[in-house]
Design a protein around this motif. Structure first.
Motif, mmCIF file in Angstrom:
data_model
loop_
_atom_site.group_PDB
_atom_site.id
_atom_site.type_symbol
_atom_site.label_atom_id
_atom_site.label_comp_id
_atom_site.label_asym_id
_atom_site.label_seq_id
_atom_site.Cartn_x
_atom_site.Cartn_y
_atom_site.Cartn_z
ATOM 1 N N UNK A 109 -6.660 17.378 107.700
ATOM 2 C CA UNK A 109 -7.413 17.943 108.864
ATOM 3 C C UNK A 109 -8.914 17.146 108.474
ATOM 4 N N UNK A 110 -8.980 16.705 107.276
ATOM 5 C CA UNK A 110 -10.264 15.884 106.989
ATOM 6 C C UNK A 110 -9.972 14.417 106.633
ATOM 7 N N UNK A 111 -9.946 13.800 107.868
ATOM 8 C CA UNK A 111 -9.395 12.357 107.814
ATOM 9 C C UNK A 111 -10.931 11.578 107.476
ATOM 10 N N UNK A 112 -12.062 12.069 107.514
ATOM 11 C CA UNK A 112 -13.188 11.330 107.404
ATOM 12 C C UNK A 112 -13.489 11.218 105.771
ATOM 13 N N UNK A 113 -12.985 12.466 105.072
ATOM 14 C CA UNK A 113 -13.198 12.346 103.749
ATOM 15 C C UNK A 113 -12.372 11.206 103.088
ATOM 16 N N UNK A 114 -11.085 11.277 103.379
ATOM 17 C CA UNK A 114 -10.385 10.324 102.665
ATOM 18 C C UNK A 114 -10.357 8.929 103.072
ATOM 19 N N UNK A 115 -10.906 8.628 104.130
ATOM 20 C CA UNK A 115 -11.379 7.179 104.885
ATOM 21 C C UNK A 115 -12.339 6.772 104.258
ATOM 22 N N UNK A 116 -13.354 7.827 104.096
ATOM 23 C CA UNK A 116 -14.597 7.177 103.249
ATOM 24 C C UNK A 116 -14.271 7.058 101.765
ATOM 25 N N UNK A 117 -13.452 7.612 101.210
ATOM 26 C CA UNK A 117 -12.887 7.455 99.835
ATOM 27 C C UNK A 117 -12.485 6.079 99.738
ATOM 28 N N UNK A 118 -11.447 5.578 100.908
ATOM 29 C CA UNK A 118 -10.666 4.429 100.759
ATOM 30 C C UNK A 118 -11.667 3.308 100.807
ATOM 31 N N UNK A 119 -12.519 3.475 101.759
ATOM 32 C CA UNK A 119 -13.578 2.466 102.110
ATOM 33 C C UNK A 119 -14.429 2.280 100.758
ATOM 34 N N UNK A 120 -14.956 3.415 100.245
ATOM 35 C CA UNK A 120 -15.646 3.048 99.007
ATOM 36 C C UNK A 120 -15.042 2.476 98.012
ATOM 37 N N UNK A 121 -13.785 2.743 97.801
ATOM 38 C CA UNK A 121 -12.985 2.081 96.864
ATOM 39 C C UNK A 121 -12.649 0.697 97.056
ATOM 40 N N UNK A 122 -12.515 0.233 98.259
ATOM 41 C CA UNK A 122 -12.584 -1.048 98.566
ATOM 42 C C UNK A 122 -13.917 -1.888 98.286
ATOM 43 N N UNK A 123 -15.071 -1.134 98.459
ATOM 44 C CA UNK A 123 -16.347 -1.859 98.325
ATOM 45 C C UNK A 123 -16.260 -2.274 96.706
ATOM 46 N N UNK A 124 -15.705 -1.267 95.863
ATOM 47 C CA UNK A 124 -15.946 -1.309 94.496
ATOM 48 C C UNK A 124 -15.250 -2.642 94.056
ATOM 49 N N UNK A 125 -13.911 -2.707 94.365
ATOM 50 C CA UNK A 125 -13.077 -3.772 94.172
ATOM 51 C C UNK A 125 -13.317 -5.060 94.611
ATOM 52 N N UNK A 126 -14.123 -5.207 95.782
ATOM 53 C CA UNK A 126 -14.654 -6.457 96.410
ATOM 54 C C UNK A 126 -16.017 -6.919 95.914
ATOM 55 N N UNK A 127 -16.674 -5.978 95.495
ATOM 56 C CA UNK A 127 -18.197 -6.241 95.361
ATOM 57 C C UNK A 127 -18.644 -6.088 93.763
ATOM 58 N N UNK A 128 -17.640 -5.249 93.034
ATOM 59 C CA UNK A 128 -18.074 -5.075 91.657
ATOM 60 C C UNK A 128 -17.311 -5.868 90.685
ATOM 61 N N UNK A 129 -15.963 -5.546 91.061
ATOM 62 C CA UNK A 129 -14.842 -6.098 90.078
ATOM 63 C C UNK A 129 -14.899 -7.708 89.818
ATOM 64 N N UNK A 130 -15.429 -8.556 90.769
ATOM 65 C CA UNK A 130 -15.821 -9.858 90.587
ATOM 66 C C UNK A 130 -16.603 -10.086 89.440
ATOM 67 N N UNK A 131 -17.622 -9.057 88.925
ATOM 68 C CA UNK A 131 -18.368 -9.318 87.809
ATOM 69 C C UNK A 131 -17.624 -9.395 86.399
ATOM 70 N N UNK A 132 -16.227 -9.397 86.290
ATOM 71 C CA UNK A 132 -15.482 -9.586 85.241
ATOM 72 C C UNK A 132 -15.150 -11.013 85.050
#
Length: 590
Positions: A545-568
């Motif tokens: 019933x709380x789609x926004x929470x989980x969609x936000x979690x996924x979008x935040x994770x995608x940001x980390x993978x796309x914008x932070x992990x390239x620092x490796x």
């Protein structure tokens, strides 16, 4: 004036959906059902929001005052400390045999984050006591445990750790504090210790100092060091307090931050102490406390960043500045809120994705500690490997996040009355104490990678590989698994570089150790975000019933993978450049 709200839902998500604690085979976890963990976190949040957070700015402004050998803590600290004790918060994960509640370490970690975010300086009084409790619990005699632990669990007595001296910090082999054996089995401790957090204060009736000193016959270096219990007031056989011991406060340090915690110079003048653990094996006993403290400091890194982020987000939503380049968003006002601007979003997403990833890593680390406490050697080896990463990476990035949060406030963030600078000043110490972050990196590369034949780091690589393989065929997970695979390969390449070059030229490995710590930190958070994304997809597939929470979690994770992990890739390139760029200049050329 800043504010703080405990991230209750985020914590519950980690405990119940990512780590699935109630279904875990770790002893004690079966009791951690959703209702129980929710109740504990909610009540801790109320204490933090209503009692501790309002005192954060007070402690920063007033600091601690030394009067006639007694340290006075800021206004309101004493009442707040009593409330913490009466609520049982100091005993949460302590041994029931000594008055503790016996909850798993992971619950102490979750509650600890909430209290640190609300008031880091205040929480250090009980946090350091917990570390001293753990050292005595692990290495003390039955009589020592019976004498000291019940009062430390309740925080009627608090505890400290005394390592540093004016001439030695990291290199403890240089310490000069002496311990002279006495006929009754005690020792007389003489010397000076500096930078002792919570070293003297008016919150407890006694303070139990754990002091590193050299007893006769121990030889040179750290092998000759022993650890001693040195109470502020001597404790009689019946548990009552006796005369004042020979330990006094030389001064309180004036620090950049954590003003509400008394950082003291302590002078030991023939103070009576008792050996804790084996003679000349003090480092082993002290590291029980140090390792717990390092995980706690890693927690401080992201916990302060969480509080700073909350206030930056609130400001970004309220402060009107400029118009969105894609068109007016606030037609009724003279300008749009800051949050419409892409660079503000970038800064907020940097903070949000780091804090939530670091929380996941720390909670997972706490679960490994719980496993290790029950004899799991693999978990013990893995958390030993991860400890310098959790401490070093998270405090570096936590400080950067606090600075980003301050930056969102612009000039107002630089004004003391707004409170944002306190987060920056408080966060800064976490990169230094309990082993400066450069030392954490050296420990990781110089000791932990090769420990037990390298089996723990190999187990970590296999864990990452298995996580990625588990999601084969799920296209939704590719934005997580593909970057994680690449980052893991870069981490392995860095380790291979050390293997091929480190023996013949140790500087080649040590010059890259700091980059390796950060590279591994990114891989760890990438692993956490992959796990969190999968849990979020499971919830969405289940019709939450709380789609926004989980969609936000996924979008935040995608940001980390796309914008932070390239620092490796950057960190690997630096590592593979070797020692030459770092060591090229002779000392006199600087």
């Amino acid at each position: 004036m800043t504010s703080y709200t405990a991230p209750r839902k985020d914590m519950q998500f980690l405990l119940q959906e990512v780590l699935n604690v109630a279904a875990s085979d770790i002893p004690g976890y079966a009791d951690l059902d959703e209702g129980f963990t929710s109740a504990v976190i909610d009540e801790a949040g109320k204490v933090a929001e209503e009692v501790l957070a309002p005192l954060n700015a007070v402690g920063d402004a007033e600091g601690c005052v030394l009067e006639n050998g007694v340290v006075r803590t800021p206004k309101g600290f004493d009442a707040a400390f009593r409330a913490m004790k009466e609520g049982g918060w100091t005993a949460l994960d302590c041994d029931p045999d000594y008055g503790g509640q016996g909850l798993p370490y992971i619950m102490g970690t979750a509650v600890g984050e909430i209290f640190v975010s609300a008031n880091m300086a205040f929480n250090m009084y009980q946090g350091l006591t917990h570390g001293a409790y753990s050292a005595i619990h692990a290495h003390g005699t039955p009589d020592q445990k019976a004498k000291y632990l019940p009062k430390m669990v309740s925080c009627d007595w608090t505890g400290t750790m005394n390592l540093t001296e004016p001439h030695c910090g990291t290199d403890l082999g240089l310490l000069r504090t002496k311990a002279e054996p006495q006929a009754d089995g005690s020792y007389l401790i003489t010397g000076q210790k500096i930078f002792i957090s919570a070293g003297e204060h008016d919150l407890a009736e006694n303070i139990i100092h754990l002091v590193l000193a050299k007893a006769p016959g121990g030889g040179e270096g750290t092998k000759g060091i022993s650890l001693f219990i040195v109470p502020k007031f001597l404790v009689n056989d019946d548990g009552s307090l006796g005369e004042r011991n020979g330990v006094s406060v030389g001064k309180i340090e004036e620090k950049m931050g954590i003003h509400g915690n008394a950082t003291c110079v302590l002078n030991y003048d023939g103070a009576k102490g008792w050996l804790l653990g084996d003679l000349h094996k003090g480092m082993r006993a002290m590291f029980t406390m140090m390792n717990e403290a390092r995980l706690g400091v890693g927690l401080q890194g992201y916990a302060v960043a969480e509080a700073a982020y909350q206030n930056a987000l609130s400001y970004a939503k309220d402060r009107l500045q400029g118009r969105a380049v894609t068109g007016t968003q606030n037609a009724a006002g003279p300008a749009d809120p800051l949050i419409v601007h892409p660079d503000i979003r970038r800064a907020l997403m940097d903070q949000k994705s780091f804090v939530e990833g670091a929380r996941a890593l720390t909670f997972w680390g706490a679960s490994l500690i719980d496993r290790a406490h029950h004899g799991d050697a693999a978990a013990d080896g893995l958390i030993g490997l991860l400890t310098p990463v959790i401490k070093g990476f998270q405090t570096d990035r936590g400080f950067e996040s606090a600075v980003q949060a301050q930056q969102i406030w612009g000039g107002h963030g630089y004004i003391e009355e707004q409170g944002m600078s306190q987060f920056v000043r408080d966060a800064r110490i976490a990169m230094i104490y309990e082993g400066a972050n450069g030392v954490q990196a050296l420990d990781l590369v110089g000791r932990k990678l090769a420990q037990d034949g390298g089996k723990h780091v190999m187990a970590f690589f296999e864990m990452v590989k298995a996580e990625c393989k588990a999601h084969d065929g799920d296209d939704r997970m590719k934005p997580f698994t593909e970057p994680l695979k690449a980052a893991s390969k870069q981490l392995q390449a860095a380790g291979m570089f050390f293997m091929q070059n480190g023996m013949k030229n140790p500087d080649a490995a040590l010059s890259g150790s700091y980059d390796f710590m950060h590279l591994m930190g990114h891989v760890c958070l990438g692993l956490m975000w992959t796990r969190m994304a999968k849990a979020a997809f499971v919830a969405l597939d289940g019709g939450t019933s709380d789609k926004l929470f989980y969609e936000t979690k996924i979008a935040t994770g995608r940001y980390y993978m796309a914008r932070q992990l390239p620092a490796c890739a950057m960190h690997l390139a630096r590592i593979e450049s070797g020692a030459d760029p770092v060591m090229a200049l002779a000392a006199e050329a600087f």
